[in-house]
Design a protein around this motif. Sequence first.
Motif, PDB file in Angstrom:
ATOM      1  N   ASP A 190       0.833  -1.210   0.000  1.00 51.80           N
ATOM      2  CA  ASP A 190       0.000   0.000   0.000  1.00 51.80           C
ATOM      3  C   ASP A 190       0.868   1.261   0.000  1.00 51.80           C
ATOM      4  OD1 ASP A 190      -2.192  -1.567  -0.089  1.00 51.80           O
ATOM      5  OD2 ASP A 190      -2.760  -1.345   2.017  1.00 51.80           O
ATOM      6  N   ARG A 232       3.843   6.227  -5.120  1.00 49.13           N
ATOM      7  CA  ARG A 232       3.813   6.401  -6.571  1.00 49.13           C
ATOM      8  C   ARG A 232       2.765   7.450  -6.952  1.00 49.13           C
ATOM      9  NH1 ARG A 232       3.101   2.507 -10.884  1.00 49.13           N
ATOM     10  NH2 ARG A 232       1.804   1.307  -9.495  1.00 49.13           N
ATOM     11  N   GLN A 233       1.610   7.320  -6.314  1.00 49.09           N
ATOM     12  CA  GLN A 233       0.510   8.228  -6.606  1.00 49.09           C
ATOM     13  C   GLN A 233       0.869   9.686  -6.256  1.00 49.09           C
ATOM     14  OE1 GLN A 233      -2.852   6.903  -4.371  1.00 49.09           O
ATOM     15  NE2 GLN A 233      -4.285   8.276  -5.398  1.00 49.09           N
ATOM     16  N   GLN A 269       3.826   1.541  -1.227  1.00 45.48           N
ATOM     17  CA  GLN A 269       4.396   1.633  -2.575  1.00 45.48           C
ATOM     18  C   GLN A 269       3.414   2.373  -3.499  1.00 45.48           C
ATOM     19  OE1 GLN A 269       3.378   0.205  -5.564  1.00 45.48           O
ATOM     20  NE2 GLN A 269       5.272   0.319  -6.745  1.00 45.48           N
ATOM     21  N   HIS A 270       2.168   1.951  -3.445  1.00 45.16           N
ATOM     22  CA  HIS A 270       1.163   2.550  -4.319  1.00 45.16           C
ATOM     23  C   HIS A 270       0.970   4.038  -3.984  1.00 45.16           C
ATOM     24  CE1 HIS A 270      -2.458   3.009  -6.645  1.00 45.16           C
ATOM     25  NE2 HIS A 270      -3.062   3.496  -5.584  1.00 45.16           N
TER      26      HIS A 270
END
Length: 517
Positions: A94, A100-101, A96-97
């Motif tokens: 989570d 990135r976002q 990581q996501h």
Amino acid sequence: GLSPLAAEAAKEVSEKWRGTSAVGGTTKNYIGGEFRESKAEKWLDVNDPSTQTLLTRVPETTASEFSDAVDAASQAFQTWGKTSVMKRQRVMFDLQHLIRQHSPDIAKSIVLEQGKTFADALGDVGRGLQVVESATAITNTLLGDKLEVSADMDTFSRRLPLGVTAAITPFNFPAMIVLWSAALATVTGNTLIVKPSERDPGATMIIAELCERAGIPPGVINVVHGSAPTVNRICDDPAIKAISFVGGDKAGEHIYNRATPLGKRVQANLGAKNHCVIMPDANKNLSLNAVAGAAFGAAGQRCMALSVAIFVGAARQWIPELIDRAKALKVSGGFEENTDLGPVISPQAKAKIEHYIGTVEQEGGKILLDGRGLTVPEYPNGNFVGPTVVEATVDMSAYKNEIFGPVLTIVEAETLDDAIDIINQNKYGNGASIFTNSGSTARKFELEAEPGQIGVNVAVPVPLPMFNWSGNKGSFKGDIPFYGKSGIDFYTYRKTTTSLWPAADAVGNRASVHMPQ
Ligand code: NAD
């Protein structure tokens, strides 16, 4: 005031993220899951290096706030240290996501406070993100060893978290280096206190908020701000078991010498002077581009920046072309399109860099391209230094010291062996690169040059996080390097169990007093 682009970014970052302000407010501590305004008496200003506009003020955390952070981390460890590895892995997915976002916001904060270009700031976040990505492999990387050592007897080893750990980070990679520790300390079950650079704390605050959103419980990650007094508290507090430090020699040696006698594990990445060797058989065009990019990118403020170039033999004829490439780089504010290098971090850093350029002439060297006194019309108050190329010898100040600015020092060597000698006599050992089309030349260099990170036709050979950071000699203090397999080792200790399960009806006659084998 700020440029229009910077003003817009400052407003956006300040409105969106709870811990940071880039419009003249304060940066919060993050303790036990709360963004807390400090009651500090002493505050440190963070100014935009392109204009000197005040962006935020950073507290010198008080003793009682610091002990709150340690208490929160100690308490959180009681449960976090026992969460399943699957749960910690999921949190990393989570995180990581989310990173990135929200990379553009982290990058904007970096451009504002640190000055590097937006594209380069995205790279700073991206390299840290790769460590988070490698942390998602924890269910494999933490797999232990097990062996049936004799009949009925098994031995296996577990790797357990240490407890409360701390990270003390430098100004030049405000996202990447915080993520080295934030990901690996927590995925292995530790809790963490981060003391980011007091010069650019914003990226850390956004990362802390993303950790919270990813499901990292209160107290597992804490952020306390400040300078040497706060660092000394980290060194001295008995609850803190390990310290990751990245920064200059003076602070690193101080921290290592203060914390290790107290039984703490310390990994300390220190200063550098990275050399490259350009052989006459190299691809001229690619090599000169790579050298110019690595010498002047991020205004020379990377620990893996190339700061010394050795052109061997006929390659010396390429020096004028290298200078042309350096001249072609555009110096301006980090948000401006097409900027290649932004300002250096502070007026003091600029003065220091210009001082070292001046010493070259005083000590009998040559300034081939002089970046002093550069003016950028849109940013008359910025800490700008233009790309600079000097010729010096190894006994001169500009060679002997880490300048940490856009200054490339050329030193002469007749042969590859002479070049390797120069590199090996330098006290640092972060990185070294060679440009050549000969496999045997490259292989000789790989084996004989001592620095721990070698590039072959690669100017910035920073290992990806499946490998570990391997700077050596004066560029590292400690025993267990950052990230990769050794990152997991740094944040865990081993416990080895040997168990005997004889058959239920087994019998023994008398006690054995010999050392069992
Ligand atoms: P710095 O040493 O000034 O600061 C690093 C950290 O130490 C900061 O958090 C700071 O608050 C703290 N600190 C500074 N002086 C201190 C003192 N006297 N006592 C206790 N704590 C102190 O470094 P910097 O200027 O932020 O970063 C640039 C340096 O970092 C360069 O030397 C560069 O080579 C090095 N660096 C090395 C690596 C590497 O991996 N080898 C990576 C990045 C940066």
